[in-house]
Enzyme design. Structure first.
Site, PDB file in Angstrom:
ATOM      1  N   GLY A 205       4.177  -6.672 -49.180  1.00  0.00           N
ATOM      2  CA  GLY A 205       3.675  -7.050 -50.504  1.00  0.00           C
ATOM      3  C   GLY A 205       4.755  -6.861 -51.561  1.00  0.00           C
TER       4      GLY A 205
ATOM      5  N   GLY B 171       9.303  17.618 -38.206  1.00  0.00           N
ATOM      6  CA  GLY B 171       9.762  17.972 -39.555  1.00  0.00           C
ATOM      7  C   GLY B 171      11.238  17.692 -39.783  1.00  0.00           C
TER       8      GLY B 171
ATOM      9  CB  VAL C  61       5.460  15.306 -48.023  1.00  0.00           C
ATOM     10  CG1 VAL C  61       6.615  14.921 -48.933  1.00  0.00           C
ATOM     11  CG2 VAL C  61       5.805  16.526 -47.232  1.00  0.00           C
TER      12      VAL C  61
ATOM     13  CE1 TYR D 288       3.217   0.463 -52.566  1.00  0.00           C
ATOM     14  CE2 TYR D 288       5.007   1.161 -51.121  1.00  0.00           C
ATOM     15  CZ  TYR D 288       4.406   1.156 -52.371  1.00  0.00           C
ATOM     16  OH  TYR D 288       4.998   1.827 -53.415  1.00  0.00           O
ATOM     17  CG  ASP D 289       6.485  -1.182 -45.998  1.00  0.00           C
ATOM     18  OD1 ASP D 289       5.903  -0.461 -46.817  1.00  0.00           O
ATOM     19  OD2 ASP D 289       6.936  -0.755 -44.920  1.00  0.00           O
TER      20      ASP D 289
ATOM     21  CB  SER E 126       0.460  16.272 -53.863  1.00  0.00           C
ATOM     22  OG  SER E 126       0.561  15.149 -53.028  1.00  0.00           O
TER      23      SER E 126
ATOM     24  CD  GLN F  89       9.270  13.920 -40.679  1.00  0.00           C
ATOM     25  OE1 GLN F  89       9.738  14.676 -39.843  1.00  0.00           O
ATOM     26  NE2 GLN F  89       7.970  13.878 -40.934  1.00  0.00           N
ATOM     27  CB  THR F  90      15.785  13.244 -44.331  1.00  0.00           C
ATOM     28  OG1 THR F  90      16.189  11.869 -44.243  1.00  0.00           O
ATOM     29  CG2 THR F  90      16.453  14.067 -43.254  1.00  0.00           C
TER      30      THR F  90
HETATM   31  P1  NAD Z   1      -0.442   5.505 -58.890  1.00  0.00           P
HETATM   32  O1  NAD Z   1      -1.373   5.152 -57.789  1.00  0.00           O
HETATM   33  O2  NAD Z   1      -0.568   6.844 -59.522  1.00  0.00           O
HETATM   34  O3  NAD Z   1      -0.506   4.430 -60.048  1.00  0.00           O
HETATM   35  C1  NAD Z   1      -0.812   3.093 -59.844  1.00  0.00           C
HETATM   36  C2  NAD Z   1      -1.742   2.671 -60.956  1.00  0.00           C
HETATM   37  O4  NAD Z   1      -2.035   1.272 -60.796  1.00  0.00           O
HETATM   38  C3  NAD Z   1      -3.087   3.408 -60.929  1.00  0.00           C
HETATM   39  O5  NAD Z   1      -3.404   3.879 -62.218  1.00  0.00           O
HETATM   40  C4  NAD Z   1      -4.069   2.339 -60.458  1.00  0.00           C
HETATM   41  O6  NAD Z   1      -5.397   2.545 -60.926  1.00  0.00           O
HETATM   42  C5  NAD Z   1      -3.423   1.080 -61.005  1.00  0.00           C
HETATM   43  N1  NAD Z   1      -3.823  -0.130 -60.290  1.00  0.00           N
HETATM   44  C6  NAD Z   1      -3.879  -0.317 -58.958  1.00  0.00           C
HETATM   45  N2  NAD Z   1      -4.287  -1.578 -58.687  1.00  0.00           N
HETATM   46  C7  NAD Z   1      -4.475  -2.193 -59.885  1.00  0.00           C
HETATM   47  C8  NAD Z   1      -4.883  -3.485 -60.272  1.00  0.00           C
HETATM   48  N3  NAD Z   1      -5.207  -4.421 -59.364  1.00  0.00           N
HETATM   49  N4  NAD Z   1      -4.976  -3.782 -61.600  1.00  0.00           N
HETATM   50  C9  NAD Z   1      -4.683  -2.838 -62.539  1.00  0.00           C
HETATM   51  N5  NAD Z   1      -4.267  -1.585 -62.215  1.00  0.00           N
HETATM   52  C10 NAD Z   1      -4.182  -1.273 -60.912  1.00  0.00           C
HETATM   53  O7  NAD Z   1       1.035   5.290 -58.329  1.00  0.00           O
HETATM   54  P2  NAD Z   1       2.448   5.697 -58.957  1.00  0.00           P
HETATM   55  O8  NAD Z   1       3.031   6.725 -58.077  1.00  0.00           O
HETATM   56  O9  NAD Z   1       2.319   5.943 -60.407  1.00  0.00           O
HETATM   57  O10 NAD Z   1       3.247   4.337 -58.717  1.00  0.00           O
HETATM   58  C11 NAD Z   1       3.451   3.383 -59.748  1.00  0.00           C
HETATM   59  C12 NAD Z   1       4.279   2.234 -59.193  1.00  0.00           C
HETATM   60  O11 NAD Z   1       5.520   2.723 -58.715  1.00  0.00           O
HETATM   61  C13 NAD Z   1       3.609   1.497 -58.044  1.00  0.00           C
HETATM   62  O12 NAD Z   1       3.836   0.120 -58.187  1.00  0.00           O
HETATM   63  C14 NAD Z   1       4.316   2.022 -56.834  1.00  0.00           C
HETATM   64  O13 NAD Z   1       4.335   1.084 -55.793  1.00  0.00           O
HETATM   65  C15 NAD Z   1       5.713   2.310 -57.369  1.00  0.00           C
HETATM   66  N6  NAD Z   1       6.399   3.354 -56.597  1.00  0.00           N
HETATM   67  C16 NAD Z   1       6.043   4.667 -56.715  1.00  0.00           C
HETATM   68  C17 NAD Z   1       6.704   5.623 -55.950  1.00  0.00           C
HETATM   69  C18 NAD Z   1       6.371   7.091 -56.042  1.00  0.00           C
HETATM   70  O14 NAD Z   1       7.009   7.893 -55.364  1.00  0.00           O
HETATM   71  N7  NAD Z   1       5.427   7.509 -56.852  1.00  0.00           N
HETATM   72  C19 NAD Z   1       7.724   5.232 -55.057  1.00  0.00           C
HETATM   73  C20 NAD Z   1       8.026   3.882 -54.956  1.00  0.00           C
HETATM   74  C21 NAD Z   1       7.376   2.948 -55.742  1.00  0.00           C
HETATM   75  N1  UDP Z   2       4.371  14.479 -44.370  1.00  0.00           N
HETATM   76  C1  UDP Z   2       4.142  15.676 -43.696  1.00  0.00           C
HETATM   77  N2  UDP Z   2       3.030  16.384 -44.024  1.00  0.00           N
HETATM   78  C2  UDP Z   2       2.143  15.990 -44.970  1.00  0.00           C
HETATM   79  C3  UDP Z   2       2.397  14.762 -45.661  1.00  0.00           C
HETATM   80  C4  UDP Z   2       3.515  14.033 -45.324  1.00  0.00           C
HETATM   81  O1  UDP Z   2       4.932  16.096 -42.835  1.00  0.00           O
HETATM   82  O2  UDP Z   2       1.155  16.697 -45.213  1.00  0.00           O
HETATM   83  C5  UDP Z   2       5.599  13.714 -44.019  1.00  0.00           C
HETATM   84  C6  UDP Z   2       5.366  12.239 -43.703  1.00  0.00           C
HETATM   85  O3  UDP Z   2       5.079  12.057 -42.337  1.00  0.00           O
HETATM   86  C7  UDP Z   2       6.712  11.643 -44.089  1.00  0.00           C
HETATM   87  C8  UDP Z   2       7.174  12.510 -45.265  1.00  0.00           C
HETATM   88  O4  UDP Z   2       6.430  13.714 -45.168  1.00  0.00           O
HETATM   89  O5  UDP Z   2       7.642  11.786 -43.048  1.00  0.00           O
HETATM   90  C9  UDP Z   2       6.938  11.866 -46.635  1.00  0.00           C
HETATM   91  O6  UDP Z   2       5.603  11.428 -46.695  1.00  0.00           O
HETATM   92  P1  UDP Z   2       4.973  10.787 -47.992  1.00  0.00           P
HETATM   93  O7  UDP Z   2       3.627  10.238 -47.615  1.00  0.00           O
HETATM   94  O8  UDP Z   2       5.030  11.766 -49.096  1.00  0.00           O
HETATM   95  O9  UDP Z   2       5.961   9.601 -48.390  1.00  0.00           O
HETATM   96  P2  UDP Z   2       6.554   8.340 -47.591  1.00  0.00           P
HETATM   97  O10 UDP Z   2       6.288   8.457 -46.119  1.00  0.00           O
HETATM   98  O11 UDP Z   2       5.882   7.151 -48.191  1.00  0.00           O
HETATM   99  O12 UDP Z   2       7.998   8.413 -47.893  1.00  0.00           O
END
Ligand code: NAD
Ligand code: UDP
Ligand code: UDP
Length: 322
Positions: A150, A209, A189, A147-148, A191, A211-212
């Site tokens: 990518g 816990g 975290v 992911y990172d 949800s 971490q921020t």
């Molecule tokens: P999400 O998983 O709810 O939405 C992603 C959507 O992309 C889904 O509907 C999935 O079915 C679709 N998808 C995945 N692969 C696909 C493909 N190959 N072709 C077509 N559709 C595809 O995630 P989100 O939280 O809505 O995130 C949306 C975007 O924002 C992502 O690119 C994610 O990396 C970025 N983002 C989100 C957060 C966050 O906190 N939610 C943080 C940083 C970046």
């Molecule tokens: N986390 C946690 N309990 C959970 C889910 C996540 O303590 O049930 C922590 C996780 O280790 C991270 C932070 O909450 O330090 C945020 O996690 P999340 O997966 O939401 O996002 P990301 O790590 O991608 O920022």
């Protein structure tokens, strides 16, 4: 004859994408939602199906896509660690092949294109808070790398299409976002804690816990996307979008317990590998270039998210979300 702006939202059936579709339709656009439903669901867009300005296309963007639009928001990519690590090769493919296809589409159409990048490009940051100029500290071979790295490669592609083909690009570095339509099973975290609290189960804090993270409410984030898309021609970003309010994970657990009135206990579990210690956006650039800053306070946003999950739990069997 087409008068309405036609906007493509890839990943439009996802958490952020579905909210973006709502906002664009309300603003009078025609919206084409492209999604392969990997992590997205029809449920999050079912209220739009009868809207004549809304169209849904099931398609995987790692394959070419030919259609006619004026603007592209490229959001398609699984976003939560559980989802993006379940098929890591596909995660890199959607970031890299998917971006190439959407950039090729934008190039042919001379359309503006916005990329949903991420704060994960900073990895486990050595600078705090993170400005856009910080280049990050990312492990290229770890479990989060698909992911990172990518998303980092996608940024490279966006900037090379900008330099080489003069494309109008906009790159948003999104920090943790929460709100209604988050996936109940995505292990994030906010949800996790809300569902655990509502079901009276233990609240699982990973590590000690301390971490921020910084949490942005979804409405603020979508407002940032639209402002970025309509920013000055010569503004490409990357620009941080997120809420600078920084909280420890333990504080989030306590806040969720307080707001739900739950009797759940906090329990401590091992910290996942490569879990960043701190994350907080520096949003000076977004303030200056987009006139944007988040307006929704954590408590207000958590209340709305809790209300969403309460309704979700009532409408499906508890087994579905456990
Ligand atoms: P999400 O998983 O709810 O939405 C992603 C959507 O992309 C889904 O509907 C999935 O079915 C679709 N998808 C995945 N692969 C696909 C493909 N190959 N072709 C077509 N559709 C595809 O995630 P989100 O939280 O809505 O995130 C949306 C975007 O924002 C992502 O690119 C994610 O990396 C970025 N983002 C989100 C957060 C966050 O906190 N939610 C943080 C940083 C970046
Ligand atoms: N986390 C946690 N309990 C959970 C889910 C996540 O303590 O049930 C922590 C996780 O280790 C991270 C932070 O909450 O330090 C945020 O996690 P999340 O997966 O939401 O996002 P990301 O790590 O991608 O920022
Ligand atoms: N592409 C697409 N839709 C279009 C135009 C291009 O999906 O409307 C894809 C196509 O697969 C192509 C990729 O985008 O390989 C990159 O396009 P570009 O024009 O940059 O390169 P080329 O066509 O030379 O490979």
């Amino acid at each position: 004859m087409h008068l309405k702006k036609r906007v493509l939202v890839t990943g439009g059936a996802g958490f952020l994408g579905s909210h973006l579709c709502d906002v664009l339709l309300n603003a009078g656009c025609e919206v084409l939602c492209v999604d392969n439903f990997y992590t997205g669901s029809k449920r999050s867009i079912e209220h739009l199906i009868d809207n004549p300005d809304f169209e849904i296309i099931r398609h995987d963007i790692t394959f070419p896509l030919y259609l006619e639009v004026d603007e592209i928001y490229n959001l398609a990519c699984p976003a939560s660690p559980i989802h993006y690590q379940s098929d890591p090769v596909q995660t890199t493919k959607v970031c890299v092949h998917g971006s190439i296809n959407m950039l090729g589409l934008a190039k042919r159409l001379k359309a503006r294109i916005m990329q949903a990048s991420t704060s994960e490009v900073y990895g486990d940051p050595a600078i705090h808070p993170q400005p856009e100029s910080y280049r990050g500290d990312v492990n290229p071979i770890g479990v989060r790398s698909c992911y990172d790295e990518g998303k980092r490669c996608a940024e490279t592609l966006f900037f090379d299409y900008w330099r080489q083909h003069k494309l109008q690009i906009k790159v948003a570095r999104i920090f943790n976002t929460y709100g209604p339509r988050m996936h109940p099973n995505d292990g994030r975290v906010v949800s996790n804690f809300i569902i655990q609290a509502l079901l009276g189960k233990d609240i699982t804090v990973y590590g000690d816990g301390s971490q921020t993270r910084s949490f942005c409410y979804v409405d603020d984030m979508i407002n940032g996307f639209v402002r970025l898309m309509h920013s000055a021609d010569d503004f490409t970003g990357p620009v941080n979008l997120g809420n600078p309010g920084e909280y420890t994970i333990k504080e989030i657990a306590e806040k969720v317990l307080e707001l739900t009135g739950s009797k759940s206990k906090i329990v401590y579990k091992p910290l996942p590998s490569d879990d960043p210690r701190r994350r907080q956006p520096d949003i000076a650039l977004a303030r200056e270039q987009l006139g944007w800053e988040p307006l929704v306070q954590l408590e207000e946003g958590l209340r709305k998210t809790i209300a969403y999950f309460e309704e979700l739990l009532q409408s499906c069997t508890r087994q579905d979300v456990q």
